[in-house]
Design a protein around this motif. Structure first.
Motif, PDB file in Angstrom:
ATOM      1  N   ARG A  14     -34.023   8.906  34.345  1.00  0.00           N
ATOM      2  CA  ARG A  14     -33.618   9.523  33.082  1.00  0.00           C
ATOM      3  C   ARG A  14     -34.352  10.679  32.730  1.00  0.00           C
ATOM      4  O   ARG A  14     -33.926  11.741  32.313  1.00  0.00           O
ATOM      5  CB  ARG A  14     -33.681   8.312  32.232  1.00  0.00           C
ATOM      6  N   ASP A  15     -35.729  10.580  32.729  1.00  0.00           N
ATOM      7  CA  ASP A  15     -36.570  11.727  32.347  1.00  0.00           C
ATOM      8  C   ASP A  15     -36.481  12.879  33.210  1.00  0.00           C
ATOM      9  O   ASP A  15     -36.363  14.144  32.663  1.00  0.00           O
ATOM     10  CB  ASP A  15     -38.148  11.444  32.093  1.00  0.00           C
ATOM     11  N   ALA A  18     -33.087  14.436  32.301  1.00  0.00           N
ATOM     12  CA  ALA A  18     -33.211  15.282  31.092  1.00  0.00           C
ATOM     13  C   ALA A  18     -33.735  16.541  31.362  1.00  0.00           C
ATOM     14  O   ALA A  18     -33.541  17.654  30.798  1.00  0.00           O
ATOM     15  CB  ALA A  18     -34.131  14.492  30.089  1.00  0.00           C
ATOM     16  N   GLY A  21     -31.855  18.786  33.241  1.00  0.00           N
ATOM     17  CA  GLY A  21     -30.796  19.476  32.273  1.00  0.00           C
ATOM     18  C   GLY A  21     -30.911  20.701  31.471  1.00  0.00           C
ATOM     19  O   GLY A  21     -30.325  21.565  31.333  1.00  0.00           O
ATOM     20  N   TYR A  32     -36.789  23.179  21.972  1.00  0.00           N
ATOM     21  CA  TYR A  32     -37.859  22.534  22.169  1.00  0.00           C
ATOM     22  C   TYR A  32     -38.959  23.116  22.406  1.00  0.00           C
ATOM     23  O   TYR A  32     -40.179  22.688  21.809  1.00  0.00           O
ATOM     24  CB  TYR A  32     -37.451  21.520  23.258  1.00  0.00           C
ATOM     25  N   TYR A  60     -28.801  19.715  19.085  1.00  0.00           N
ATOM     26  CA  TYR A  60     -29.960  19.451  19.915  1.00  0.00           C
ATOM     27  C   TYR A  60     -31.304  19.131  19.262  1.00  0.00           C
ATOM     28  O   TYR A  60     -32.045  18.483  20.031  1.00  0.00           O
ATOM     29  CB  TYR A  60     -30.344  20.846  20.502  1.00  0.00           C
TER      30      TYR A  60
END
Length: 62
Positions: A14-15, A18, A21, A32, A60
């Protein structure tokens, strides 16, 4: 030397997804990065400084 982790395989995947992406959509990556360099910042400052639409910023911002 091996390192043990409390993270499960699903968490790592999952990390990874992310992060992957962020390569597909650089706008959140830019956001970020900006947030990483600022100690504290209001969402309105993010909108103004990065020239984001309000809806985009709120989408976001974690």
């Amino acid at each position: 030397m091996s390192r043990t982790s409390n993270r499960g395989y699903g968490d790592v995947v999952r990390d990874f997804l992310a992060v992957a992406g962020l390569f597909e959509n650089p706008q959140p990556a830019h956001l970020y990065t900006y947030l990483d360099y600022e100690d504290e910042v209001a969402v309105q400052d993010v909108i103004d400084n990065l020239e984001l639409a309000q809806g985009t910023a709120y989408t976001y911002v974690p």
